[in-house]
Design a protein around this motif. Sequence first.
Motif, PDB file in Angstrom:
ATOM      1  N   VAL A 200       0.724  -0.999   0.336  1.00 18.60           N
ATOM      2  CA  VAL A 200      -0.006   0.435  -0.295  1.00 18.60           C
ATOM      3  C   VAL A 200       0.661   1.083  -0.015  1.00 18.60           C
ATOM      4  O   VAL A 200       0.330   2.514  -0.755  1.00 18.60           O
ATOM      5  N   ASP A 201       1.606   1.977   0.585  1.00 20.43           N
ATOM      6  CA  ASP A 201       2.803   2.104   0.788  1.00 20.43           C
ATOM      7  C   ASP A 201       2.985   2.864  -0.214  1.00 20.43           C
ATOM      8  O   ASP A 201       3.381   3.932  -0.620  1.00 20.43           O
TER       9      ASP A 201
ATOM     10  N   GLU B  73       0.504   4.271  -3.123  1.00 16.67           N
ATOM     11  CA  GLU B  73       0.303   5.566  -2.373  1.00 16.67           C
ATOM     12  C   GLU B  73       0.895   6.318  -2.409  1.00 16.67           C
ATOM     13  O   GLU B  73       0.584   7.601  -3.652  1.00 16.67           O
ATOM     14  N   SER B  74       2.237   6.354  -2.412  1.00 17.58           N
ATOM     15  CA  SER B  74       3.209   7.191  -2.688  1.00 17.58           C
ATOM     16  C   SER B  74       3.337   8.124  -3.777  1.00 17.58           C
ATOM     17  O   SER B  74       3.427   9.095  -4.752  1.00 17.58           O
TER      18      SER B  74
ATOM     19  N   ASN C 200      -0.086   9.075  -5.328  1.00 22.30           N
ATOM     20  CA  ASN C 200      -0.217  10.818  -4.606  1.00 22.30           C
ATOM     21  C   ASN C 200       0.796  11.946  -5.234  1.00 22.30           C
ATOM     22  O   ASN C 200       0.159  12.652  -5.156  1.00 22.30           O
TER      23      ASN C 200
ATOM     24  N   ILE D   1      -7.664   9.382  -2.062  1.00 26.04           N
ATOM     25  CA  ILE D   1      -7.390   8.329  -2.275  1.00 26.04           C
ATOM     26  C   ILE D   1      -7.534   7.736  -0.831  1.00 26.04           C
ATOM     27  O   ILE D   1      -7.881   7.632   0.055  1.00 26.04           O
TER      28      ILE D   1
ATOM     29  N   THR E  64      -8.214   3.500   0.681  1.00 28.33           N
ATOM     30  CA  THR E  64      -7.681   2.203   0.554  1.00 28.33           C
ATOM     31  C   THR E  64      -8.267   1.231   2.136  1.00 28.33           C
ATOM     32  O   THR E  64      -8.073   2.014   3.036  1.00 28.33           O
TER      33      THR E  64
ATOM     34  N   ILE F 178      -7.281  -0.697  -3.931  1.00 30.07           N
ATOM     35  CA  ILE F 178      -6.816   1.354  -3.156  1.00 30.07           C
ATOM     36  C   ILE F 178      -7.839   1.855  -4.523  1.00 30.07           C
ATOM     37  O   ILE F 178      -7.679   1.562  -6.009  1.00 30.07           O
TER      38      ILE F 178
ATOM     39  N   VAL G 215      -8.883   5.533  -6.346  1.00 29.18           N
ATOM     40  CA  VAL G 215      -8.410   6.755  -6.961  1.00 29.18           C
ATOM     41  C   VAL G 215      -9.179   7.618  -7.322  1.00 29.18           C
ATOM     42  O   VAL G 215     -10.676   7.006  -8.167  1.00 29.18           O
TER      43      VAL G 215
ATOM     44  N   HIS H 201      -6.841   3.340   4.727  1.00 26.87           N
ATOM     45  CA  HIS H 201      -6.267   4.199   4.448  1.00 26.87           C
ATOM     46  C   HIS H 201      -7.143   5.878   3.940  1.00 26.87           C
ATOM     47  O   HIS H 201      -8.677   5.645   3.012  1.00 26.87           O
TER      48      HIS H 201
ATOM     49  N   ASP I  40      -6.784   9.242   1.450  1.00 30.70           N
ATOM     50  CA  ASP I  40      -5.154  10.205   1.851  1.00 30.70           C
ATOM     51  C   ASP I  40      -4.154  10.264   2.412  1.00 30.70           C
ATOM     52  O   ASP I  40      -3.419  10.758   3.066  1.00 30.70           O
ATOM     53  N   THR I  41      -3.572   8.221   2.213  1.00 29.02           N
ATOM     54  CA  THR I  41      -2.777   8.126   2.573  1.00 29.02           C
ATOM     55  C   THR I  41      -3.016   8.311   4.651  1.00 29.02           C
ATOM     56  O   THR I  41      -1.412   7.616   4.782  1.00 29.02           O
TER      57      THR I  41
END
Length: 1011
Positions: free
Chosen positions: A64-65, A68-69, A72, A80, A82, A91, A93, A797, A799-800
Amino acid sequence: MKLPELAVRNHQFTWVVCSLLLMLGVVSFFTMPRSEDPQFDFSAAVIKVVNPGTTPLDMEKLVVDPLESAINELDDLREIKTEVEDGLAVIRVEFLYGTDPEDKYDDVVAAVTRVRDRLPDNIVTLDIDKISPADVSILQLALVSSARDYQELKKHAETLEQKLERVAGVKRVDIAALPTLEVQIQVDQRKVNGLGISLDEIYAAVRSAAENLPGGHANAGERRFTVRTSGDYESLDAVGATVVRAVDSRLIYLSDIARISLTESLPSYRAHLNGEKAVFLSVVQRKGSQIFRVREGIEQVLSDYRDARLPDDVQMQTVMDQSVSVERQIDGFFDNLNQGLVLVAVLSLVVLGFRPALVVVAAIPLSIFIAIGWLDMTGFGLQQMSIVGLVIALGLLVDNAIVVVENVARHLRDGDCPQQAAITGSSQVAWAVASGTITTVLSFLPMLLMQNGSGTFMRAMPVTVVLTLFASLLVALTLTPLLASKLGNSAKQTTRSQKKLEAIASGFYLDWLNKALNKPRRVLGISLTLLLASMMLFPVIGVSLFPKAEKPMLLVNVDMPEGTTFDKTNAMAARVEALVREEPLVIDIARNVGRGNPRIYYNIMPSRQTVNFAQLFVTLSASELDQVEPLVARLREHLAGFAGAQITVKEFMQGPPVEAPVEIRVIGEDLNDIQRVSRDVENIMAQVPGVVGVENPVGKYKVDLHVQINRDKAAMLGVPLTTIDRTIRTALVGLPMGVYRDNEGEEYDLVLRLSEYPRPELATFDDIQVMSAQGDLVPLLQLASVEMETSIARFQHFDTERMARITSDVLPGFTTEAVTNAVVEELQMYQWPDGVHFKVGGEQANRKKAFGGMAKALILAVFGIFAVLVLQFRSFIQPLIVFAAIPFALIGALLALFITGYTFSFTAFIGLTSLIGIVVNNSIILVDYANQMRREGMEQLQAIAAAAQTRFVPIVLTTLTTIGGLLPLTLSGSSMWSPMGWAIIGGLLVSTLLTLIVVPVLYRFLGRMPD
């Protein structure tokens, strides 16, 4: 304005143009797309990653990280969202409205591709799909059989899939609830232990034999030959003939130590229809196609297949058919349209007489069909939004024709010849009619300018209204004068109703008007008092966004505790199904275990994909809320007694997608804090009156087994950690080794398993052995210990940021706004730990975006209307007189909603904004005619009194016809459209009464003629 004169004098050209436009509309009506709900796209995508056996925390860190990075960093990002759980990450979007869906989808694909090499290699699935409200099944079929196995059902499903996808208008066919078949190599643990063969050795032998590596080519003189090497396995016997080891000139084959069979994998998704085993086929309609034609093509295919190839013990049943709902909905709206047309015709006939009414009524179908032709050209089809737009426009489009015909008839009564009366009468009001139409169009501008989900969902409605109004303006300035010129002496005669209205205008109304003009400050004071009093009703009325969808369908979600087996979830779902089936309204129940039902509604995405989740799709024999809501209440009461499961009953909602009516997001960094607080929030919400069905997935724990490997001992015995991991997976769920392709070209995974345990069991660990470096088999439990540990089951999550989403529904009789505000008040008194806070989502967040966007666009529309009025009156003061009618429309709208018991919903807001243009028209006609009379030398008060008396009949008649056109839709009881209808009707009634008094009073103060 010379257009009416040109139309009358060049009557042949006018007839030709109107006939061509009419023909275009008629052809479009029969050929344009039809659907249940708006078919629109917006920029959104969903990324689904499956990595079995990975904990939620590891999924977050490893999958995920990084994703998402990368996402973003994209431009025009809106949000976003998740979902992270065991082995699965989803996820979603969303980009800003107005951006290109194709471009943004490509951006998401590119972002995922950039970080793909940073993701784990053992990911099973990584899918990127576009989210489209139009991508919904129009038909869900079920192949049902108790006698046939899944392999037989699969053949029929795939054959039907191929045939249905060839039907014109079908985008694709999805097969669901079909178990995955695999070739299982079930190793006899005792045999391999006795022979000293490790699972790694078997894995290497099968993987090597299953690899299909092309040999290339070889030349022989002038000829070239393709070289084939070992190739794929040709049969299951060939798989069994794989050599695992050679011992003393003796070969040990795979069949000597394992049982090989083509069978089902571990169950993850199964379905039943009315208690019988089923496989689902969902047909997705191609955007822009005509649903009834698509359905005809599908029915022909199904009929032929049923007669020719389907065995007697396999039934093909319809779970959901959207065309039935579309037909019912479109027929209902057209019934409202036809009833409104009859009411408008009767009102026109009673007041104007036969031949003038004929001219007015002729403008209705002509304007509607011209608008339909233009609507088809803009790419919109016939669905609930566009048809409601026609219903709204029905009452508006006759205004122009009534004003023109009534003025022409007045000139005929004054002695003008028919042709001259038509030219003079229509030209005299042409500018007022044109500016009135433009101001009405501008009042619908806010809905066209809204760049959010609600605006996109509603867009077809204002587009239809605008096109219909422009069509009515064209007809009013061309064909209506032409037809009016043929009225002859019949128009000189006034009807009994018209005489009565004229008598009221010259008697009762004129007396009250003169009293008001003599006491203007008292009139204005009373009007302002009424306005302020009506505003006090607003908190009592309440606010909402979109109502329930009034569908003959329900969803029942069954959430079992984390760690529940598939079989136990299925058993609980069957118990729930049996209880639901006792209700007399229930027709069919589709039971989905392990996943949500295939997508059958535009704003609902398929639910969770996990073995402890089940969903029942229930079809009913009624859709009216007065029958469905008591059913839902009974089900909630009965199902609340089921121990060991959380069961929620979901009704379908209108409008853009929303997680739930009430949604609280608990946001923070520490998962332990988030989980603890989310449980407190869950308890707080459950105590608030009106809340029902509270869900908090993050508040649940799950128990995992952690294999704690003694690394030192494993190193001393020369056992690699990867060997231990691979052996454990093989013993529990199986290890894919390659692909087997049968004679029909179907591919199946080759999966290595232990034969003793058809299902993963805790006792399996006692028998697992691994090979040491010396070739000895070592029991796993000598190298590792199995420990239980508690961990978080899933989290989200936004927005992260880490988040827990707590949601609920709202009981009938409560407004979502009031319930949400009550929840927020309780949460504001809660002692929030450092680093944890909450945000409100759900309907309230959507409503603020929708109403906020509407308010901004409304301000712009008001300035646009003001600019049009300044151009018409050539004054900055006189437009203020016209604008005075707008606040008074609010009095009637709020009063009507209060009396009928409806909330101030988004559609009621639309009704209120529509009123701006409607009520302004009456004021324009009044002020414009007063200015004309003053230019002819009349004094100010005499001019406004004479204008009010002269325009009394057309103002009253246009108000009545607008109400008549909306009355059938309003009285239909639709929770979606009745609030809008009552807002317009109530606002029109009150604003018309006040306009006939207050506008002349304001004209006395502000009616200074421009230089």
